[in-house]
Each structure stands twice: as C-alpha cells, then as structure tokens.
Design an enzyme around this catalytic site. Structure first.
Site, PDB file in Angstrom:
ATOM      1  N   GLY A   1      48.996 -22.217   9.615  1.00 27.36           N
ATOM      2  CA  GLY A   1      50.278 -21.702  10.088  1.00 27.36           C
ATOM      3  C   GLY A   1      50.658 -20.396   9.407  1.00 27.36           C
ATOM      4  O   GLY A   1      51.600 -19.728   9.823  1.00 27.36           O
TER       5      GLY A   1
ATOM      6  N   ILE B   1      48.511 -13.578   8.841  1.00 25.45           N
ATOM      7  CA  ILE B   1      47.784 -12.502   8.151  1.00 25.45           C
ATOM      8  C   ILE B   1      47.971 -11.228   8.965  1.00 25.45           C
ATOM      9  O   ILE B   1      47.817 -11.253  10.198  1.00 25.45           O
ATOM     10  CB  ILE B   1      46.280 -12.869   7.990  1.00 25.45           C
ATOM     11  CG1 ILE B   1      45.486 -11.738   7.335  1.00 25.45           C
ATOM     12  CG2 ILE B   1      45.632 -13.253   9.301  1.00 25.45           C
ATOM     13  CD1 ILE B   1      44.037 -12.118   6.977  1.00 25.45           C
ATOM     14  N   PRO B   2      48.351 -10.109   8.328  1.00 25.75           N
ATOM     15  CA  PRO B   2      48.458  -8.856   9.092  1.00 25.75           C
ATOM     16  C   PRO B   2      47.129  -8.532   9.777  1.00 25.75           C
ATOM     17  O   PRO B   2      46.056  -8.713   9.185  1.00 25.75           O
ATOM     18  CB  PRO B   2      48.806  -7.825   8.010  1.00 25.75           C
ATOM     19  CG  PRO B   2      49.445  -8.615   6.913  1.00 25.75           C
ATOM     20  CD  PRO B   2      48.741  -9.941   6.921  1.00 25.75           C
ATOM     21  N   ALA B   3      47.204  -8.073  11.010  1.00 23.66           N
ATOM     22  CA  ALA B   3      46.017  -7.887  11.845  1.00 23.66           C
ATOM     23  C   ALA B   3      45.155  -6.698  11.426  1.00 23.66           C
ATOM     24  O   ALA B   3      44.142  -6.399  12.071  1.00 23.66           O
ATOM     25  CB  ALA B   3      46.429  -7.744  13.304  1.00 23.66           C
TER      26      ALA B   3
ATOM     27  N   LEU C   1      43.583  -2.970   4.295  1.00 25.09           N
ATOM     28  CA  LEU C   1      42.878  -1.830   3.700  1.00 25.09           C
ATOM     29  C   LEU C   1      41.675  -2.347   2.923  1.00 25.09           C
ATOM     30  O   LEU C   1      41.818  -3.212   2.055  1.00 25.09           O
ATOM     31  CB  LEU C   1      43.821  -1.072   2.745  1.00 25.09           C
ATOM     32  CG  LEU C   1      43.213   0.207   2.148  1.00 25.09           C
ATOM     33  CD1 LEU C   1      43.254   1.354   3.161  1.00 25.09           C
ATOM     34  CD2 LEU C   1      43.939   0.619   0.864  1.00 25.09           C
ATOM     35  N   GLY C   2      40.476  -1.827   3.236  1.00 27.78           N
ATOM     36  CA  GLY C   2      39.286  -2.144   2.441  1.00 27.78           C
ATOM     37  C   GLY C   2      39.380  -1.442   1.095  1.00 27.78           C
ATOM     38  O   GLY C   2      40.061  -0.421   0.970  1.00 27.78           O
TER      39      GLY C   2
ATOM     40  N   ASP D   1      41.953  -5.951   1.012  1.00 27.53           N
ATOM     41  CA  ASP D   1      40.705  -6.703   0.882  1.00 27.53           C
ATOM     42  C   ASP D   1      39.993  -6.290  -0.404  1.00 27.53           C
ATOM     43  O   ASP D   1      39.420  -5.196  -0.469  1.00 27.53           O
ATOM     44  CB  ASP D   1      39.800  -6.417   2.093  1.00 27.53           C
ATOM     45  CG  ASP D   1      38.492  -7.195   2.003  1.00 27.53           C
ATOM     46  OD1 ASP D   1      38.521  -8.400   2.328  1.00 27.53           O
ATOM     47  OD2 ASP D   1      37.470  -6.625   1.588  1.00 27.53           O
TER      48      ASP D   1
ATOM     49  N   TYR E   1      33.533  -5.045  -6.562  1.00 27.29           N
ATOM     50  CA  TYR E   1      33.880  -3.636  -6.329  1.00 27.29           C
ATOM     51  C   TYR E   1      34.242  -2.932  -7.640  1.00 27.29           C
ATOM     52  O   TYR E   1      34.372  -1.709  -7.685  1.00 27.29           O
ATOM     53  CB  TYR E   1      35.024  -3.497  -5.315  1.00 27.29           C
ATOM     54  CG  TYR E   1      34.734  -4.122  -3.948  1.00 27.29           C
ATOM     55  CD1 TYR E   1      33.424  -4.375  -3.534  1.00 27.29           C
ATOM     56  CD2 TYR E   1      35.759  -4.453  -3.074  1.00 27.29           C
ATOM     57  CE1 TYR E   1      33.148  -4.959  -2.307  1.00 27.29           C
ATOM     58  CE2 TYR E   1      35.492  -5.035  -1.831  1.00 27.29           C
ATOM     59  CZ  TYR E   1      34.183  -5.287  -1.463  1.00 27.29           C
ATOM     60  OH  TYR E   1      33.925  -5.861  -0.240  1.00 27.29           O
TER      61      TYR E   1
ATOM     62  N   LYS F   1      37.076 -12.012  -3.744  1.00 27.31           N
ATOM     63  CA  LYS F   1      35.825 -12.714  -3.414  1.00 27.31           C
ATOM     64  C   LYS F   1      35.025 -13.071  -4.662  1.00 27.31           C
ATOM     65  O   LYS F   1      35.001 -12.308  -5.640  1.00 27.31           O
ATOM     66  CB  LYS F   1      34.957 -11.843  -2.497  1.00 27.31           C
ATOM     67  CG  LYS F   1      35.701 -11.239  -1.328  1.00 27.31           C
ATOM     68  CD  LYS F   1      34.813 -10.514  -0.346  1.00 27.31           C
ATOM     69  CE  LYS F   1      35.662  -9.658   0.586  1.00 27.31           C
ATOM     70  NZ  LYS F   1      35.907  -8.291   0.089  1.00 27.31           N
TER      71      LYS F   1
ATOM     72  N   HIS G   1      31.524 -14.481  -1.328  1.00 27.48           N
ATOM     73  CA  HIS G   1      31.163 -13.162  -0.797  1.00 27.48           C
ATOM     74  C   HIS G   1      29.864 -13.206   0.025  1.00 27.48           C
ATOM     75  O   HIS G   1      29.747 -12.578   1.076  1.00 27.48           O
ATOM     76  CB  HIS G   1      31.014 -12.197  -1.987  1.00 27.48           C
ATOM     77  CG  HIS G   1      31.270 -10.770  -1.651  1.00 27.48           C
ATOM     78  ND1 HIS G   1      31.911  -9.908  -2.504  1.00 27.48           N
ATOM     79  CD2 HIS G   1      30.974 -10.033  -0.562  1.00 27.48           C
ATOM     80  CE1 HIS G   1      31.986  -8.712  -1.953  1.00 27.48           C
ATOM     81  NE2 HIS G   1      31.422  -8.772  -0.768  1.00 27.48           N
TER      82      HIS G   1
HETATM   83  N1  LIG Z   1      32.410  -9.064   2.815  1.00 26.89           N
HETATM   84  C1  LIG Z   1      31.495  -8.137   2.665  1.00 26.89           C
HETATM   85  O1  LIG Z   1      30.329  -8.420   2.344  1.00 26.89           O
HETATM   86  C2  LIG Z   1      31.850  -6.683   2.881  1.00 26.89           C
HETATM   87  C3  LIG Z   1      30.819  -5.747   3.089  1.00 26.89           C
HETATM   88  C4  LIG Z   1      31.164  -4.422   3.308  1.00 26.89           C
HETATM   89  C5  LIG Z   1      32.505  -4.044   3.304  1.00 26.89           C
HETATM   90  N2  LIG Z   1      33.492  -4.970   3.072  1.00 26.89           N
HETATM   91  C6  LIG Z   1      34.939  -4.575   3.081  1.00 26.89           C
HETATM   92  O2  LIG Z   1      35.185  -3.847   4.271  1.00 26.89           O
HETATM   93  C7  LIG Z   1      35.815  -2.604   3.950  1.00 26.89           C
HETATM   94  C8  LIG Z   1      35.498  -1.550   4.987  1.00 26.89           C
HETATM   95  O3  LIG Z   1      34.119  -1.314   5.100  1.00 26.89           O
HETATM   96  P1  LIG Z   1      33.468   0.075   4.706  1.00 26.89           P
HETATM   97  O4  LIG Z   1      34.314   0.705   3.663  1.00 26.89           O
HETATM   98  O5  LIG Z   1      32.046  -0.139   4.388  1.00 26.89           O
HETATM   99  O6  LIG Z   1      33.446   0.897   6.054  1.00 26.89           O
HETATM  100  P2  LIG Z   1      34.453   1.464   7.155  1.00 26.89           P
HETATM  101  O7  LIG Z   1      35.844   1.042   6.906  1.00 26.89           O
HETATM  102  O8  LIG Z   1      33.822   1.156   8.451  1.00 26.89           O
HETATM  103  O9  LIG Z   1      34.306   3.029   6.925  1.00 26.89           O
HETATM  104  C9  LIG Z   1      35.018   3.702   5.912  1.00 26.89           C
HETATM  105  C10 LIG Z   1      34.883   5.217   6.082  1.00 26.89           C
HETATM  106  O10 LIG Z   1      35.293   5.590   7.401  1.00 26.89           O
HETATM  107  C11 LIG Z   1      35.949   6.853   7.353  1.00 26.89           C
HETATM  108  N3  LIG Z   1      37.290   6.717   7.940  1.00 26.89           N
HETATM  109  C12 LIG Z   1      38.202   5.715   7.748  1.00 26.89           C
HETATM  110  N4  LIG Z   1      39.302   5.911   8.478  1.00 26.89           N
HETATM  111  C13 LIG Z   1      39.118   7.087   9.151  1.00 26.89           C
HETATM  112  C14 LIG Z   1      39.912   7.828  10.053  1.00 26.89           C
HETATM  113  N5  LIG Z   1      41.106   7.401  10.471  1.00 26.89           N
HETATM  114  N6  LIG Z   1      39.400   8.992  10.514  1.00 26.89           N
HETATM  115  C15 LIG Z   1      38.182   9.441  10.132  1.00 26.89           C
HETATM  116  N7  LIG Z   1      37.375   8.770   9.293  1.00 26.89           N
HETATM  117  C16 LIG Z   1      37.841   7.596   8.805  1.00 26.89           C
HETATM  118  C17 LIG Z   1      36.043   7.276   5.911  1.00 26.89           C
HETATM  119  O11 LIG Z   1      35.000   8.198   5.683  1.00 26.89           O
HETATM  120  P3  LIG Z   1      35.294   9.735   5.286  1.00 26.89           P
HETATM  121  O12 LIG Z   1      35.646   9.712   3.834  1.00 26.89           O
HETATM  122  O13 LIG Z   1      34.004  10.409   5.610  1.00 26.89           O
HETATM  123  O14 LIG Z   1      36.439  10.216   6.117  1.00 26.89           O
HETATM  124  C18 LIG Z   1      35.780   5.987   5.141  1.00 26.89           C
HETATM  125  O15 LIG Z   1      35.171   6.188   3.889  1.00 26.89           O
HETATM  126  C19 LIG Z   1      35.293  -2.319   2.536  1.00 26.89           C
HETATM  127  O16 LIG Z   1      36.056  -1.347   1.874  1.00 26.89           O
HETATM  128  C20 LIG Z   1      35.367  -3.692   1.921  1.00 26.89           C
HETATM  129  O17 LIG Z   1      36.706  -4.001   1.534  1.00 26.89           O
HETATM  130  C21 LIG Z   1      33.175  -6.285   2.885  1.00 26.89           C
END
Ligand SMILES: NC(=O)c1ccc[n+]([C@@H]2O[C@H](COP(=O)([O-])OP(=O)(O)OC[C@H]3O[C@@H](n4cnc5c(N)ncnc54)[C@H](OP(=O)(O)O)[C@@H]3O)[C@@H](O)[C@H]2O)c1
Length: 348
Positions: free
Chosen positions: A29, A32-34, A37-38, A66, A71, A99, A132
């Site tokens: 119930g 979570i915001p849809a 921020l990673g 997240d 990290y 995680k 994780h």
């Molecule tokens: N559970 C897991 O195993 C797992 C694995 C991987 C990631 N994650 C989580 O998921 C999060 C997101 O994944 P991710 O960081 O790998 O990749 P992502 O969010 O797909 O890509 C991030 C990159 O996209 C670009 N970007 C973001 N918003 C933008 C916009 N509005 N306009 C233009 N470019 C934009 C930026 O690059 P530029 O700097 O070049 O603009 C940024 O560094 C992570 O930070 C982490 O919290 C979890």
C-alpha cells in the site's frame, strides 16, 4: 540550488511540485515516486558531485533516491539527506533505496551492512533494501570485465534464501520498510517467490528502449512487484569497461530522436517519458541540474501519444548493457549464462 527561507527547503521556482509526480503503489500500500535519481557516479563523477546533485534534485522536487553501498558515496549523500531533512522535508515524504553488495551475502554480514548504509546515509530506516546481485562474488571495485574471482559461485538458491531470511529480519526489526531484488531472472524470481516469507516488493532491472525485457517486465508486474528500471537512458556515461562493440545507443535511435524533435527536448527525456508511461520506475542519473530537472519534468508532463509508445515498443534490440561478466564462475561460459537463457537457472 535550494531556495531557503528561515531554514525551510522550498521547491525552486522552476522545479516540479512533488505532489504532481506520479506514484506507483506497492503491495504493502506504500507509494513510491514514479521516478528517482540514480547515484552511481560511474568512473566519471566524484562522490561530492553526486551528493550535490542529490541536494539539488531535492530542491527541484525529487523525493526518490537510488543508493547502494558499492557506489562508495553513501557517507557523502548522507550529508545531503541531513540537510534536506533539516530544511523541513519530512522523512516520510522521501523514498530512499540502498543495496546489499555481493560480498556481504553471508548470514552475519547482511544486518551489519544495512546498518552501515543507514549510518552513512544518516537515516533511521530505508524505504527499500535490495540484494544488488544474486551472485555472492567478491570482485575489486573497478576491475576489468575479464577478471574472475577464484571463489566465484553460481546462483545457489538455498544460499540466496539464507541471505533473504536476513533481509526479512531487517523489515521485522524496522530497519527497512521493503525488501527487493535486482538483476534477477524469471526462474530465479519464481524460486524466491515460492520460498519467501516476505516477498520482494520491487525488482530493479535494466530497462531502456533498446532493452525492454518484456517477459521479465510482465512477470514482475504480474507477481505484484514494481519494476525499477536502471540505465533508463542507455547509460551513455557508464564505465568504458562496461562497453562492447555491439552495444547500441538509445539516444541516437531515429525514432527516439524524431519524438525528441517534436517535443523539442533531448532524446534522453523521451527515454524517461517512455519509461514512466510504460509503468516502470526509472532512476536516471545526472549531476547536471538542467538534465535532472528535465527528467523530472518528463515524468510530470504531457504523455507520449499511443502511436509513439507503440513505435518505441518496436525498437527493442535486446541489447543488455550491464552484462555482469565478472560474475562468471567457470571457464568456457559466456555472459548470457548469467541470465538463465534456457528458462531455467543455469546449472552449476
Ligand atoms: N541495480 C543495479 O545493478 C544497477 C546497475 C546500474 C545502474 N543502477 C542505478 O541506475 C542509475 C541510472 O543508471 P546509469 O547511471 O547507468 O545510466 P542512465 O541514467 O541511463 O544514464 C545516465 C547518463 O545519461 C545522461 N543524461 C541523463 N539525463 C539527461 C538529460 N536529461 N539529457 C541529456 N543527457 C542526460 C548523462 O550523461 P551526460 O553526463 O553525458 O549528460 C548521465 O550521466 C544509476 O545511477 C544507479 O543508481 C543500478
């Protein structure tokens, strides 16, 4: 940056009212915001830069973050959370995930690992704590994809459930409100769902237009879990070690680019919009205010058309970016073996 009036943490004038950001409802119930921020800074962004982005993102209306111990920046992000809470945002209005890392699956390691994340993040509880990866393998941070741990183990369900019992205990102790999984497959999830006393509330998985995982996505939702989508933009800034020659680039896809042209936004924004509208919870990363603000606005503004959603459904390339090579446990395997390609857990 945040607009502060006598200690209050007001939303920036160009920000998004958090009440206007859509929410997903979990089986408990809780909402979570849809979009979140990673916070994985990859090899490119310092912990300080990420912690500043967390503060800036809260100031433009983000309420979901997240995090993960691996990290290496939770102690810095914790300072941002302290400031956000001191500024008057209520803890119950935030959603914070962390995680459990792979070398902490041992029965005596799970609870101390969670407590360490809580201490670093300066929190009393987490909204979600995820395992994780389903593999209990240590590898050095930043190691090459070809490196292998001599102690690498496959997925062993009995061992995973021992870890999961400790995860369940965390909720019973009130340290976490929900527990969840990440980097799972359908056969592994089926086994966990069959044996869990407290079932996973969320499953974090790679999801972007070129990697839509329709079967797993459907299974997760049909099983009452919320899919959280990582790498929603196709992770253009992921570490070079995670790039291969056959990887495709979502933000260069002509369909995504054309829709971005219609909306006069960056193609990244179209990826985020598609994700929210499809029903996963994307967690895009950026340290740049214009980017994380554009991503939040994407979630709270006019949707894509049905025709555009259909077109994007048609550009799936089954292109997994985070392949997990370092988890392989014996010679002669390909990374696909980690993802149970035969529809059953790959045998040891
Ligand atoms: N559970 C897991 O195993 C797992 C694995 C991987 C990631 N994650 C989580 O998921 C999060 C997101 O994944 P991710 O960081 O790998 O990749 P992502 O969010 O797909 O890509 C991030 C990159 O996209 C670009 N970007 C973001 N918003 C933008 C916009 N509005 N306009 C233009 N470019 C934009 C930026 O690059 P530029 O700097 O070049 O603009 C940024 O560094 C992570 O930070 C982490 O919290 C979890």
């Amino acid at each position: 940056m945040a607009t502060r009036n006598s200690g209050s943490f007001a939303i920036a004038p160009d920000g998004v009212d958090p009440n206007k950001v859509p929410k997903r409802v979990l089986y408990t119930g809780a909402e979570i915001p849809a979009i979140g921020l990673g916070t994985f800074g990859s090899d490119r962004f310092s912990g300080q830069q990420v912690a500043e982005a967390v503060l800036g993102a809260a100031a433009v209306g983000y309420r979901h973050f997240d995090c993960a111990s691996v990290y290496g920046n939770e102690h810095l992000i914790g300072q941002s959370f302290r400031e956000i809470l001191k500024g008057g945002i209520k803890r119950q209005d935030l959603w914070i995930t962390s995680k459990l890392w792979n070398d902490k699956h041992g029965q005596n390691d799970v609870i101390p690992s969670c407590e360490k994340s809580l201490k670093d993040l300066q929190l009393d509880y987490l909204d979600a704590y995820l395992v994780h990866w389903p593999f209990p393998n240590y590898h050095a941070p930043g190691c090459d994809v070809h490196s292998r741990s001599p102690d690498a183990k496959p997925y062993i369900h009995e061992d995973f459930m021992k870890t999961w019992r400790r995860m369940e205990e965390l909720t019973e102790r009130g340290l976490v409100r929900h527990i969840g999984t990440s980097n799972m497959t359908i056969p592994k999830l089926k086994m966990v769902l069959g044996d869990a006393r407290i079932k996973p509330a969320v499953n974090e998985m790679e999801l972007h237009p070129h990697f839509q995982q329709p079967e797993l996505f459907g299974f997760v939702r049909a099983s009452g879990m919320v899919p959280i989508g990582f790498c929603p933009i196709g992770s253009p800034t992921r570490p070079d070690r995670d790039k291969t020659e056959t990887d495709t680039v979502d933000i260069q896809d002509p369909v995504i680019a054309r829709i971005a042209g219609r909306l006069n936004v960056h193609p990244a924004v179209v990826c985020v919009k598609w994700a929210v509208q499809r029903g996963q919870v994307p967690i895009p990363f950026s340290i740049y205010r214009n980017e994380y603000l554009a991503n939040l606005r994407a979630a709270a503004s006019e949707p894509l058309t049905d025709a555009e959603m259909k077109e994007i459904a048609g550009i799936d390339k089954n292109c997994r970016l985070i392949k997990g090579q370092v988890f392989l446990w014996k010679d002669g395997q390909g990374w696909e073996d980690l993802w149970d390609p035969g529809g059953q857990v790959t045998p040891p």
